[in-house]
Scaffold this motif. Structure first.
Motif, mmCIF file in Angstrom:
data_model
loop_
_atom_site.group_PDB
_atom_site.id
_atom_site.type_symbol
_atom_site.label_atom_id
_atom_site.label_comp_id
_atom_site.label_asym_id
_atom_site.label_seq_id
_atom_site.Cartn_x
_atom_site.Cartn_y
_atom_site.Cartn_z
ATOM 1 N N ASP A 167 28.566 -25.373 3.047
ATOM 2 C CA ASP A 167 27.369 -24.679 2.570
ATOM 3 C C ASP A 167 26.307 -25.713 2.158
ATOM 4 O O ASP A 167 26.594 -26.902 2.044
ATOM 5 C CB ASP A 167 27.740 -23.789 1.384
ATOM 6 N N LYS A 168 25.084 -25.232 1.992
ATOM 7 C CA LYS A 168 23.948 -26.019 1.482
ATOM 8 C C LYS A 168 23.409 -27.044 2.473
ATOM 9 O O LYS A 168 22.679 -27.962 2.077
ATOM 10 C CB LYS A 168 24.315 -26.739 0.168
ATOM 11 N N LEU A 169 23.731 -26.913 3.756
ATOM 12 C CA LEU A 169 23.185 -27.837 4.741
ATOM 13 C C LEU A 169 21.961 -27.271 5.460
ATOM 14 O O LEU A 169 21.246 -28.009 6.139
ATOM 15 C CB LEU A 169 24.253 -28.225 5.769
ATOM 16 N N VAL A 170 21.704 -25.977 5.330
ATOM 17 C CA VAL A 170 20.524 -25.358 5.941
ATOM 18 C C VAL A 170 19.383 -25.406 4.941
ATOM 19 O O VAL A 170 19.506 -24.863 3.832
ATOM 20 C CB VAL A 170 20.798 -23.896 6.349
ATOM 21 N N PRO A 171 18.257 -26.059 5.265
ATOM 22 C CA PRO A 171 17.132 -26.109 4.321
ATOM 23 C C PRO A 171 16.656 -24.709 3.949
ATOM 24 O O PRO A 171 16.651 -23.799 4.779
ATOM 25 C CB PRO A 171 16.050 -26.865 5.110
ATOM 26 N N ALA A 172 16.262 -24.549 2.694
ATOM 27 C CA ALA A 172 15.798 -23.256 2.191
ATOM 28 C C ALA A 172 14.273 -23.230 2.133
ATOM 29 O O ALA A 172 13.632 -24.272 1.958
ATOM 30 C CB ALA A 172 16.378 -22.993 0.809
#
Length: 365
Positions: A167-172
């Motif tokens: 998780d947390k590898l796709v920029p928000a």
């Protein structure tokens, strides 16, 4: 020049020419040809994708979502984390959908993942392409339906994913530019490539960011792969005073159009503003940069020496209609409405479309 040097140079030229020239051979169907026999099996899969996923070749909502899926699958990759940092473009978002579709950044992708899983099953692709191959193939085929788009490359041979991406590898959309650029750098992309990948927003629409704006496009021509997104993102808000409507969303001056915070920040950041502006009124530059960045994205984490170039199976996109070949301001806007961000070069002089100011309709789902 010594004869030996001439011979070496001649040999290098011949070798380079041979490497660049790939001879196509007929496929067993008697209709198509391919530079590698394995590519022949992809043509019926491409036909099935076009007819059943993209409604006969439309640049529609399924195209937008399929392109988004290529990114969300591939960006699950980290140079700093090594093997534990995800397998990149390996299809893990489909193979481990129970895990990855729970990530907040992957919200709204459930439907397109299910549609692609069904399409893969029905088209006979199992055993021919892996889930990772299928996601990138569908994305490239989908983009080919959008006039103005480049013809994307496709390499065959991604092994099946063995674990979900972290998780947390796709920029928000709420991330700062520092956070976004650092995340992309950790996946091997520079800031110019980040801007190039954002050309995908020229055919994008919102799914989950604002429930009251489902289907809201990111520019006024979501059916075309053109430079309008880069123009309209730089128009200053009117009447809303930049009020944040919802986390990750900022105000567009064009009613019905979606604008997200991260796009707005990247368009105005000193590290990327001039690259952003360079795409305005330069369709060829934008399309070429996007094609190169997508070719890199599509093989993140993969050993390309073990893959087969089957790019010839991707349909050739149509050119932009003549009336859309130049960037323009929407009705009611002019250079006076631009928030100039690039100090190195003047903003291009664009004409304004005639007619009344009207809301942008949502993209049908």
């Amino acid at each position: 020049m010594p004869l030996g040097s001439l011979v070496v140079i001649s040999a290098l030229v011949c070798a380079t020419s041979a490497a660049l020239t790939r001879r196509a051979v007929p496929c067993p169907d008697g209709v198509h040809s391919a530079t590698h026999p394995a590519c022949c099996a992809l043509y019926p899969i491409v036909d099935h994708i076009q007819q059943n996923l993209f409604d006969g070749g439309e640049c529609d909502d399924e195209v937008h979502e399929s392109l988004r899926l290529t990114f969300h699958d591939a960006i699950g990759f980290s140079l700093s984390q090594g093997p534990s940092g995800g397998g990149g473009a390996d299809g893990s978002i489909m193979s481990f959908s129970d895990t990855e579709l729970q990530f907040s950044a992957n919200g709204g992708l459930d439907d397109i993942v299910k549609m692609q899983e069904q399409c893969l099953s029905e088209c006979g692709g199992n055993g021919v392409v892996s889930p990772g191959d299928f996601i990138q193939l569908a994305g490239a085929v989908g983009v080919s339906n959008c006039p103005g788009a480049p013809r994307l490359k496709f390499l065959l041979g991604r092994p099946n994913a063995t674990a979900p991406a972290p998780d947390k590898l796709v920029p928000a959309p709420t991330d700062s530019t520092d956070v976004i650029f650092a995340r992309f750098a950790d996946a091997g992309f520079n800031t110019d490539e980040v801007v190039a990948l954002l050309a995908s927003h020229s055919i994008a629409s919102s799914k989950v960011l604002n429930p009251s704006m489902v289907g809201a496009p990111f520019d006024t021509t979501p059916e075309l792969f053109d430079t309008q997104f880069f123009v309209e993102e730089l128009l200053r808000p009117r009447g809303f005073h930049g009020t944040e409507l919802q986390s990750g969303q900022t105000d567009s001056p064009i009613e019905g159009e979606m604008r997200i915070m991260s796009d707005s920040l990247i368009a105005r950041d000193s590290r990327t503003s001039c690259t952003w502006q360079s795409f305005i009124n330069n369709q060829a530059r934008m399309a070429d940069a996007f094609g190169q960045a997508m070719a890199k994205l599509a093989v993140l984490g993969q050993d390309t020496s073990k893959m087969i170039d089957c790019s010839e199976v991707i349909p050739q996109p149509k050119s932009l209609p003549v009336e859309h070949s130049q960037s323009v301001f929407p009705p009611g806007f002019s250079n006076a409405d631009v928030e100039q961000a690039c100090s190195a070069t003047p903003f291009p002089k664009l004409s304004t479309l005639p007619g009344p100011v009207t809301p942008v309709p949502p993209v049908p789902s």
